[in-house]
Design a protein around this motif. Structure first.
Motif, PDB file in Angstrom:
ATOM      1  N   TRP A 675     -19.088  10.420  15.943  1.00  0.00           N
ATOM      2  CA  TRP A 675     -20.451  10.069  15.529  1.00  0.00           C
ATOM      3  C   TRP A 675     -21.416  10.071  16.705  1.00  0.00           C
ATOM      4  CZ3 TRP A 675     -21.334  10.921  10.845  1.00  0.00           C
ATOM      5  CH2 TRP A 675     -20.447  10.590   9.830  1.00  0.00           C
ATOM      6  N   CYS A 750     -25.748   8.418  12.059  1.00  0.00           N
ATOM      7  CA  CYS A 750     -24.684   8.347  13.075  1.00  0.00           C
ATOM      8  C   CYS A 750     -24.630   6.974  13.716  1.00  0.00           C
ATOM      9  CB  CYS A 750     -24.903   9.429  14.130  1.00  0.00           C
ATOM     10  SG  CYS A 750     -24.793  11.117  13.506  1.00  0.00           S
ATOM     11  N   ARG A 753     -23.054   4.507  11.353  1.00  0.00           N
ATOM     12  CA  ARG A 753     -21.602   4.681  11.350  1.00  0.00           C
ATOM     13  C   ARG A 753     -20.961   4.097  12.605  1.00  0.00           C
ATOM     14  NH1 ARG A 753     -18.759   6.276   6.746  1.00  0.00           N
ATOM     15  NH2 ARG A 753     -20.073   7.626   5.466  1.00  0.00           N
TER      16      ARG A 753
END
Length: 837
Positions: A675, A750, A753
Motif C-alpha cells: 500500500w 492507500c 489501508r
C-alpha cells in the motif's frame, strides 16, 4: 503418452542386478515388491520420463536444492529424485531402529561424560589423545549444565555391504543434516507418482516433525516456550533444510544478528521490542555461536549465549560441544563406547576405520592406499577453520599429501561394495549403489524417521567413492505394518494452557516482508503502466500527440534513462527505453530488478512463507528470466506479453499470500509495503505530470485522450466514469487520485489501508494501547482529502503535491524506526546509551 499394460511392457527385461536390494538374481522382485514393479510396468519409458521431469520441475519451482556439507560447495546439479522408491523390509528396519537408538544413547552418554567426569578417559577405554586433541572438544564447556541430553537429534550414515550386512559409516551429532530432504522427497513423489503408493502400505514420515517439536518444547519448563531455529542465513548451503524445518515446526528462523543477550538472558529483536527466547534449535557450529566463549569466529555469533546456557536461562539443541561425537577417529571405538556406557553388545557394527594418528595403522593405510578412502577427522569446514591450509586440499578431493604431513588429522576406511537398487536414467532402469542416512530423536519415546534419506550413485563407477551427501535421491519406504512400525510417533494433544500463545515476529522478518510487498507492487505498477503506454504505437503518433503523451512517459519512467528523460521534447523512438525498464537487470527501477529484489527478500524468510507463495514467486522469476534472454532483440509485441505476464504472476503471488498465509503480523507488513508503494507511485506520477516542473513542460492539459491515458495508467478509468459520469477534467482526475477513499489507486485509500494494517499489529510495549503511527496516518489522510485541485494547479501556489509526496515517503523512515531498527527505542534505553566526555 498412453499407458502400456504389463503384458506389453517390461522395464526390467534386460536389467542386470548387481548386489541388488530390490531385484533378485533370479529375475524376480524380492520380498513383496511384485505389486510395485507390476504397477511400474503399466507406464512406458515416455510416461516415466514425464513423471521424472515433473519431479525435477517441482523441485525447481519450490527452490529445493542440495549442497555438499563437507566442503561447503553447493552441488550445482538439479535435485534428482528418482521415480522408483527404495523399499526396506520390515524386519530389517526393526533391527536398524534398535541399533540406531542404541548408538544414539551411547554417544549421548559419551558426550556428557567427556564434558563431565571423563570416566571413560580415566578408565582408558578410549585413547585420551584423540579426545583431548579434538578441535570439536571445547574445554570452556566442561561442566556446562545440560538437561535432557546433549544431542537428542542425531543422524547416522549406513551402508549395506556385499554380504548384505548393515554397517555404520559416520555419526552426525552436532547439527544433523538432511531431515527436510527426506520429508520433501516423500511429498514430491506422492504428488508426481501417486499410483505407486497403492502397492505398499508405507509408514508416514510427516509425524517426525511433530515429535521434533515436542522434543524442543520439553527442553523448557514453560508450557509454551519461545523456540527459535538459529542458522547463518540464506547464503548457507543448508538453508532450504532450515527454512523447511522452521516452517514445519512453526517456529521463527533467526540469525545471530536477530538475537542479543541482556542480564544473562537471550532475547529476540521483534517489532514490539525484545522478547525472551527459551529454546534454540542450533544449526550453526558450536565454535561460531559465541565470540566471547570461543574467541574470534568467521561467523557472527551471539555474545554471551554460552553464559546463558550455564545460567540455565536458555536451552540449546543440540548442545554446544556435541561435535566431539562426530570425530571420525572415534568410529574405531564405537563398540567400546556402546559397551562402556550401556553394557550391551552393539547391534550395528561400524565400517572398519583406521586412525592415521597411530603409526602402525598409518603404515597399513599407506601400503593399501589404492583400497582405501581417506577422510579428515571432521568435516572440511571445521578442519580448514582450525588448521588453515595444513591439509592442502585440492577442492576437498585429494588428501594423500596430508597423509604425510598431518596423519593425525585423517582416518581411512576400505572401499566398499555397497548394495544396489534400480534407478531410472536416460529412459531405462540401471543398477546403482545406494547409501542411507538415518535420523533419530531421543525423546520420550525415542523414534527413528521411517526410512531416512537414500543417496544413490548416478554412474556405474561412482559407487565405491560416493559420499553419503552426493549423487541422486531416492524416497525410502518402510512398511507401516510389522515389527518396524512400532516406534512411529503419534503426538498427544497439547495441554489447554499451552495453546493460543503467540510471539511477535522478528524485526528482520517484518522488514523483509515489507520490502517484498513494496518490490512486488513496484514491479506490477511498472509492468502495467508500460503495457498501457505500449498499446499506443509511439511511431504512429503525430508530433502533437507525442508531445501530449511524453510527460506521461516521463512520469512512469522516473528512474530510467535520466539523460533521455531530461529532454523537454519527445524522442523519435522509445523501444530501447521500454526494454530497459522491463528487462534490464542492472537498472534498479526495472521490472526485472524489482522482481529479483522481491524474491531475494522472500528467500531470507522462507520459514514464514507458505509453499504456495514461494512457488508463485519462484515461478515469476523463472518465467521472467525465460521470457527475455536477449532483451535488445525482443519485439514490442513480446515486450507487452512479458509485461502482462508480470502483472498476472504478481497478482497470483498476492493471491497466494492472501489465501494461504496466516493473517498475522508478517502478512500485515507485506500489505503495508504494497500500500505504501502504491501511494508513492500515484503521487510520483501526479507530481511529475502536474507539479511545477511538469506544468512547465506540458503547458495546459486540455486533451481528453491524454487524461484518459493517465487514468488507464493509474488503473482508475472505470472509477472515474462511475464517479463523475462525464468527460475527463484534470481537477476531477486529481481529486479522484488523491482523496477518493474507494478508489484502490487513490492516495487516501492507500493511507486508510495502511492505518488498518497498522491497527492490526500487536501494540508496541512502550507506547500503550495506540499504535504510534495511527494518529499520524489519520492526520495525513485528512490532509490529503482536504487538498483542493485548484490550489495544486495554481502556478503561484507552493508545490503542494511535492510536500505531500515527501510526507508519504517519510512514512518509510517512521516504519523503519518503529519496527525494524528500533533506533528510538534503543536510543532511550539506559543499557544501550553511550556517553562520551
Amino acid at each position: 503418452m498412453p499407458r502400456r499394460s504389463a503384458s506389453h511392457y517390461n522395464h526390467f527385461r534386460g536389467y542386470a542386478p548387481l548386489r541388488d536390494e530390490m531385484w533378485a538374481a533370479s529375475g524376480q522382485p524380492r520380498g513383496d515388491l511384485s505389486r510395485l514393479f507390476a504397477t511400474l510396468n503399466r507406464f512406458g519409458p515416455g510416461e516415466l520420463l514425464t513423471r521424472s521431469t515433473r519431479l525435477t520441475r517441482a523441485a525447481r519451482e519450490l527452490g529445493v536444492h542440495f549442497a555438499v556439507v563437507d566442503d561447503q560447495a553447493v552441488d550445482d546439479r538439479e535435485w534428482q529424485l528418482d521415480v522408483l522408491p527404495r523399499v526396506l523390509a520390515a524386519d530389517e528396519w526393526a533391527l536398524l531402529e534398535r541399533g540406531l537408538i542404541q548408538r544414539a544413547r551411547a554417544f549421548n552418554a559419551y558426550i556428557a561424560d567427556i564434558y563431565g567426569p571423563q570416566r571413560i578417559l580415566h578408565d582408558r577405554a578410549v585413547p585420551h589423545e584423540i579426545v583431548l586433541s579434538d578441535p570439536a572438544f571445547h574445554r570452556q564447556l566442561v561442566d556446562l549444565p545440560i538437561a535432557g541430553g546433549y544431542a537428542p537429534v542425531a543422524a547416522m550414515d549406513l551402508v549395506r555391504d556385499e554380504t548384505g550386512k548393515w554397517l555404520v559409516l559416520e555419526n552426525h551429532f552436532s547439527t544433523p543434516f538432511g531431515i527436510a530432504y527426506a520429508l520433501q522427497s516423500r511429498r514430491m513423489l506422492a504428488q508426481a507418482f501417486p499410483e505407486l503408493f497403492a502397492t505398499v502400505d508405507v509408514a508416514p514420515v510427516a509425524p517426525f516433525t511433530a515429535q521434533l517439536a515436542e522434543l524442543l518444547r520439553a527442553r523448557s519448563p514453560r508450557p509454551n516456550p519461545h523456540t527459535v531455529l538459529l542458522c547463518r542465513g540464506e547464503d548457507n548451503q543448508s538453508y532450504f533444510e532450515e527454512s523447511f524445518l522452521a516452517r514445519s515446526l512453526g517456529i521463527a528462523m533467526v540469525q545471530p544478528g536477530d538475537l542479543l543477550v541482556r542480564e544473562s538472558r537471550v532475547f529476540l529483536k521483534t517489532i514490539r521490542g525484545l522478547e525472551q527466547v527459551d529454546v534454540i534449535y542450533r544449526r550453526i557450529e558450536s565454535s561460531s555461536i559465541d565470540p566471547i566463549a570461543f574467541g574470534s569466529s568467521r561467523f557472527q555469533g551471539v555474545p554471551g549465549i554460552v553464559n546463558c546456557v550455564r545460567k540455565g536461562t536458555v536451552a540449546v539443541v543440540n548442545a554446544v560441544g556435541s561435535g566431539v561425537a562426530d570425530n571420525r577417529a572415534m568410529l574405531r571405538h564405537s563398540d567400546a563406547i556402546i559397551s562402556y556406557y550401556l553394557h550391551e553388545k552393539p547391534l550395528l557394527k561400524t565400517v572398519p576405520t583406521y586412525t592415521c594418528r597411530d603409526r602402525d595403522q598409518a603404515d597399513f593405510v599407506r601400503q593399501n592406499l589404492s583400497k582405501m578412502v581417506l577422510k579428515p577427522i571432521h568435516d572440511l569446514n571445521t578442519m580448514q577453520k582450525y588448521y588453515g591450509t595444513a591439509l592442502n586440499l585440492a577442492g576437498g578431493s585429494d588428501l594423500r599429501p596430508a597423509l604425510e604431513r598431518r596423519p593425525e588429522l585423517l582416518v581411512a576406511q576400505p572401499h566398499l561394495e555397497p548394495s544396489h537398487a534400480p534407478r531410472f536414467q536416460n529412459g531405462e532402469f540401471v543398477s546403482r549403489s545406494v547409501f542411507l542416512r538415518t535420523f533419530v530423536l531421543l525423546g520420550e519415546p525415542a523414534v527413528v524417521l521411517p526410512g531416512g534419506l537414500t543417496r544413490q550413485a548416478l554412474g556405474a563407477k561412482e559407487g565405491p567413492r560416493l559420499t553419503i551427501m552426493t549423487g541422486g535421491i531416492k524416497d525410502t519406504w518402510v512398511p507401516a505394518s510389522g515389527p518396524g512400525a512400532a516406534s512411529t510417533f503419534a503426538p498427544g494433544a497439547a495441554t489447554p494452557e499451552a495453546a493460543g500463545e503467540e510471539f511477535s515476529i522478528g524485526s528482520r522478518v517484518a522488514e523483509r516482508m515489507y520490502w517484498m510487498g513494496r518490490y512486488l507492487e513496484r514491479a506490477e505498477n511498472t509492468a502495467r503502466q508500460l503495457n498501457t503506454l505500449e498499446a499506443v504505437r509511439w511511431d504512429a503518433l503525430g508530433l502533437e500527440t507525442q508531445r501530449l503523451y511524453w510527460p506521461l512517459w516521463r512520469a512512469v519512467a522516473l528512474s530510467a534513462d535520466q539523460k533521455m528523460l531530461a529532454r523537454k521534447t519527445p524522442p523519435d523512438n522509445l523501444p530501447h527505453l521500454t526494454r530497459a525498464l522491463v528487462l534490464d537487470a542492472q537498472l534498479p527501477a526495472s521490472v526485472h530488478a524489482c522482481v529479483r529484489a522481491a524474491i531475494n527478500n522472500a528467500a531470507g524468510i522462507r520459514d514464514i512463507l507458505t509453499p504456495e507463495l514461494w512457488q508463485a514467486l519462484n515461478q515469476l522469476g523463472l518465467k521472467l528470466a525465460e521470457a527475455g534472454p536477449k532483451p535488445k532483440n525482443i519485439s514490442r509485441t513480446r515486450l507487452r506479453e512479458v509485461c502482462q505476464l508480470v502483472v498476472d504472476e504478481t497478482q497470483r503471488a498476492a493471491g497466494a499470500a492472501e489465501r494461504t498465509m496466516l493473517h498475522d503480523e508478517a502478512w500485515q507488513f507485506f500489505r503495508i509495503g504494497g500500500w505504501l508503494e502504491r501511494a508513492i507511485d500515484t503521487l510520483a506520477i501526479l507530481h511529475a505530470l502536474v507539479g511545477p516542473e511538469g506544468r512547465k513542460l506540458l503547458g495546459r492539459i486540455e486533451d481528453e485522450t491524454d487524461l484518459t491515458a493517465l487514468l488507464r495508467v493509474l488503473c482508475s478509468l472505470d472509477a472515474y466514469r462511475r464517479t463523475y459520469r462525464s468527460r475527463t477534467y484534470l481537477d476531477r482526475v486529481i481529486a479522484l487520485m488523491l482523496g477518493h477513499e474507494s478508489n484502490p489507486s487513490a492516495v487516501a485509500h492507500c493511507l486508510r489501508r495502511l492505518h488498518y494494517a497498522l491497527a492490526n499489529l500487536q501494540t508496541h510495549r512502550d507506547v500503550g494501547p495506540t499504535n504510534p503511527m495511527q494518529e499520524e496516518l489519520t492526520q495525513l489522510t485528512q490532509a490529503v482529502k482536504a487538498l483542493d485541485p485548484a490550489h495544486i494547479l495554481a502556478r503561484e501556489e507552493h508545490d503542494l503535491l511535492g510536500d505531500l509526496r515527501r510526507q508519504v515517503e517519510g512514512l518509510h523512515s517512521r516504519l523503519e524506526d518503529t519496527y525494524f531498527s528500533h533506533q528510538h527505542t534503543f536510543a532511550s534505553d539506559d543499557q544501550t546509551t553511550l556517553s562520551f566526555r
